[in-house]
Scaffold this motif. Sequence first.
Motif, PDB file in Angstrom:
ATOM      1  N   LEU A   1       0.838  -1.207   0.000  1.00  0.00           N
ATOM      2  CA  LEU A   1       0.000   0.000   0.000  1.00  0.00           C
ATOM      3  C   LEU A   1       0.870   1.253   0.000  1.00  0.00           C
ATOM      4  N   HIS A   2       1.949   1.222   0.764  1.00  0.00           N
ATOM      5  CA  HIS A   2       2.888   2.349   0.775  1.00  0.00           C
ATOM      6  C   HIS A   2       3.471   2.548  -0.622  1.00  0.00           C
TER       7      HIS A   2
ATOM      8  N   THR B   1       0.903   3.928  -3.086  1.00  0.00           N
ATOM      9  CA  THR B   1       0.618   5.351  -2.926  1.00  0.00           C
ATOM     10  C   THR B   1       1.532   6.183  -3.818  1.00  0.00           C
ATOM     11  N   GLY B   2       2.822   5.956  -3.719  1.00  0.00           N
ATOM     12  CA  GLY B   2       3.762   6.697  -4.559  1.00  0.00           C
ATOM     13  C   GLY B   2       3.587   6.376  -6.029  1.00  0.00           C
TER      14      GLY B   2
ATOM     15  N   ALA C   1       0.898   5.291  -7.557  1.00  0.00           N
ATOM     16  CA  ALA C   1      -0.370   5.814  -8.063  1.00  0.00           C
ATOM     17  C   ALA C   1      -0.296   7.314  -8.317  1.00  0.00           C
ATOM     18  N   ILE C   2       0.355   8.047  -7.425  1.00  0.00           N
ATOM     19  CA  ILE C   2       0.501   9.487  -7.644  1.00  0.00           C
ATOM     20  C   ILE C   2       1.226   9.732  -8.966  1.00  0.00           C
TER      21      ILE C   2
ATOM     22  N   LEU D   1       8.501   9.196  -1.435  1.00  0.00           N
ATOM     23  CA  LEU D   1       7.749   8.887  -0.213  1.00  0.00           C
ATOM     24  C   LEU D   1       8.593   8.073   0.768  1.00  0.00           C
TER      25      LEU D   1
END
Length: 153
Positions: free
Chosen positions: A20-21, A24-25, A27-28, A62
């Motif tokens: 998930l971490h 996040t990066g 996906a951005i 991130l």
Amino acid sequence: MEHTRELTSVSWAAARQATLHCLTGCAIGEVLGMVIGTALGLPDAGTVALAVALAFVFGYALTMRAVLRAGLPFRQALGVALAADTVSITVMEVIDNAVMLSVPGAMEAGLSSALFWLSLAGSLAVAFVLTVPVNRWLMSRGRGHAVVHAHHH
């Protein structure tokens, strides 16, 4: 003489959290790259290249943010980010871009199209599901996000 790493037990929850971490990066960067490439009318290859490059930039950023906060100097934080995220981001990017390219018309659909956004969301979801076991395997060998956890206080 072959060097072997000690295997450790890693829970699926820890692997999901690490993924998930990473997501996040990724996906951005992926969304930003797809939006910019589509808005500029870049060919599919150019849009994918931009999305992948930005996914790596944001994914590494991130991780670096977290380890810099833990007190590591920039150069060492960059090394940790590269060690922690390169395989995970690579797997995630190969999967999500393959899915995006395989959906007929998704890349050409345009930013106002539900097909574009649903395909992008679906590609990231598939990438997440298929990257969790990769991250669990890496972490059980002291690699991937296990490298980051060694620097958290």
